[in-house]
Design an enzyme around this catalytic site. Structure first.
Site, PDB file in Angstrom:
ATOM      1  N   ASP A 101       8.450 118.131  55.237  1.00 50.91           N
ATOM      2  CA  ASP A 101       7.417 119.139  55.456  1.00 50.91           C
ATOM      3  C   ASP A 101       7.940 120.257  56.349  1.00 50.91           C
ATOM      4  OD1 ASP A 101       5.772 117.470  54.037  1.00 50.91           O
ATOM      5  OD2 ASP A 101       4.820 116.597  55.802  1.00 50.91           O
ATOM      6  N   LYS A 102       7.298 121.401  56.263  1.00 51.80           N
ATOM      7  CA  LYS A 102       7.738 122.563  57.039  1.00 51.80           C
ATOM      8  C   LYS A 102       7.794 122.250  58.529  1.00 51.80           C
ATOM      9  CE  LYS A 102       6.574 127.435  57.848  1.00 51.80           C
ATOM     10  NZ  LYS A 102       5.650 128.552  57.503  1.00 51.80           N
TER      11      LYS A 102
END
Length: 236
Positions: A101-102
């Site tokens: 995930d970012k």
């Protein structure tokens, strides 16, 4: 392999740029100027471009300590990607093996080896992935047992048995945990923790199969895998 393909794959330029350069005499093969883009070469030939040696690398393997704020993609119109962080890659066709995930940090493998990527990501191989997390909420031995048995996380995900370790006595309502999972579904760690009534505040991947994040790499730093690490991944 055609000379223009060889040089393009080694990042000299676009196919059209390389062809123009070859015709201008920028390329030499085994000491002789080659002016035909279709000239045949192989990995044993000594190829230079404007006097600089160009060694052919079929596959490249890079360990990245992914920082928060970048996306696990080859390109993105809004955000920096993990490939934007690698300034000296030999290959121009690298891709991230799986996704983080970012806002998640930690181990990410970049390669152009599709066969290896398939081995590591295929559900039938159940390659272990280990994460460190700081969690809002008190994790208990009941959670450890629940994760060990596997459980229905939500309507879309029933998690396989996982290994949850509580790293420290929970202070207030915050805990540190290590979690080993054997699959890689979308937002899986966060969803599993949420299903246990807690929330992930910080997440970092520590390992993937036999590949362990190099502690010397700061977020955003990277290095090539050693031959031993490559062999271990293929033996997984």
């Amino acid at each position: 392999m055609r000379l223009d393909k060889y040089l393009t794959e080694m990042g000299i330029g676009s196919r059209s740029e390389v062809k123009q350069g070859i015709r201008k005499g920028f390329a030499r093969v085994n000491g002789e100027t080659a002016v035909r883009p279709e000239f045949k070469v192989d990995e044993k030939d000594r190829v230079t471009w404007k006097g600089t040696p160009v060694d052919f690398v079929a596959y490249e393997y890079i360990m990245l300590n992914k920082p928060a704020g970048v996306v696990s993609a080859t390109e993105d119109k809004r955000d920096r990607t993990v490939l934007d962080l690698v300034k000296d890659a030999r290959r121009k066709d690298l891709f991230p093996v799986g996704r983080l995930d970012k806002d998640t940090e930690g181990l990410l493998l970049l390669t152009n080896d599709g066969k290896l990527a398939h081995r590591l990501l295929s559900p039938k191989h159940h390659v272990a992935k280990v994460y460190y997390a700081r969690v809002q909420g008190v994790m208990t031995e009941a959670d450890v047992q629940r994760f060990k048995e596997g459980f229905a996380v939500d309507d879309e995900l029933t998690a396989l048995p996982a290994e949850l370790e509580i790293l420290s006595v929970c202070e207030g309502d915050t805990c540190e945990i290590r979690l080993k999972i054997f699959e890689g579904k979308f937002h899986q760690v966060k969803r599993m923790v949420q299903a246990a009534g807690k929330e992930v505040l910080y997440l970092k991947r520590l390992s993937m199969g036999p590949l362990v994040l190099d502690a010397a790499l700061a977020p955003g730093e990277y290095r090539s895998l050693t031959e031993k690490e490559q062999e271990a991944l293929y033996a997984e």
